[in-house]
Motif scaffolding. Structure first.
Motif, mmCIF file in Angstrom:
data_model
loop_
_atom_site.group_PDB
_atom_site.id
_atom_site.type_symbol
_atom_site.label_atom_id
_atom_site.label_comp_id
_atom_site.label_asym_id
_atom_site.label_seq_id
_atom_site.Cartn_x
_atom_site.Cartn_y
_atom_site.Cartn_z
ATOM 1 N N UNK A 1 -6.282 5.677 2.615
ATOM 2 C CA UNK A 1 -5.546 4.657 1.867
ATOM 3 C C UNK A 1 -4.406 4.118 2.720
ATOM 4 N N UNK A 2 -4.096 2.833 2.539
ATOM 5 C CA UNK A 2 -3.020 2.192 3.297
ATOM 6 C C UNK A 2 -1.666 2.735 2.861
ATOM 7 N N UNK A 3 -0.853 3.138 3.840
ATOM 8 C CA UNK A 3 0.508 3.595 3.611
ATOM 9 C C UNK A 3 1.425 2.375 3.612
ATOM 10 N N UNK A 4 2.209 2.193 2.546
ATOM 11 C CA UNK A 4 3.070 1.021 2.413
ATOM 12 C C UNK A 4 4.240 1.034 3.391
ATOM 13 N N UNK A 5 4.655 2.208 3.839
ATOM 14 C CA UNK A 5 5.802 2.303 4.748
ATOM 15 C C UNK A 5 5.381 2.031 6.191
#
Length: 171
Positions: free
Chosen positions: A149-153
């Motif tokens: 999953x894509x990490x927002x940070x």
């Protein structure tokens, strides 16, 4: 585009296996590819290969706060549609399973799990134990999952370890 491709591949596999399948399973999974809960249908293509499709849904209240792209408060809904394939290892009723797939996500708002964004489709890998009689009856499994999953940070894809427990019926 990816959703349509995955649905077409799954449909083709399911339709081409009509004369060759051994059995079907319907089960509920806590955790797993639907993150919280999902209902699933699985079809055996051979003695060792199965395909699955599921449905999970959740709703939450959105809070408006600074930095959040949606602003107003309201209710939101997120839908998970896991599609995947498994390879079963072993004989008899007890099997080791390994596999993978994609959980397709449809949402009306941004959802986050820590710093991970849940508003886009994500692939997964799985390994676990399954009890399933070849003559039908009780279906039970527990599995470990790795979601990507894509990490927002960091803006990078990260692996999220997860687990799932399933109970259902094989026919």
């Amino acid at each position: 585009m990816i959703k349509k491709l995955l649905l077409n591949i799954t449909s083709t596999i399911l339709l081409s296996s009509i004369g060759f399948s051994q059995f079907n399973s319907v089960y509920a999974e806590g955790g797993g590819t639907g993150l919280l809960f999902s209902l699933n249908y699985e079809r055996m293509l051979t003695d060792n290969i199965s395909v699955r499709v599921g449905y999970g849904s959740a709703s939450a209240e959105e809070e408006g706060h600074e930095g959040h792209s949606h602003g107003d408060e309201g209710d939101g809904k997120i839908t998970f549609i896991p599609i995947g394939a498994n390879y079963l290892i072993g004989s008899g009723n007890n099997k080791l399973t390994v596999g993978g797939g994609m959980t397709m996500v449809n949402t009306t708002m941004e959802y986050e799990l820590g710093s991970l964004s849940l508003d886009a489709n994500f692939p997964y890998a799985t390994a676990g134990y399954r009890y399933q009689r070849g003559t039908g009856g009780l279906y039970m499994s527990f599995s470990g999952y790795a979601f990507f999953i894509k990490d927002l940070i960091t803006e990078e894809t990260t692996m999220l370890p997860w687990g799932g427990l399933s109970f259902g019926w094989t026919f």
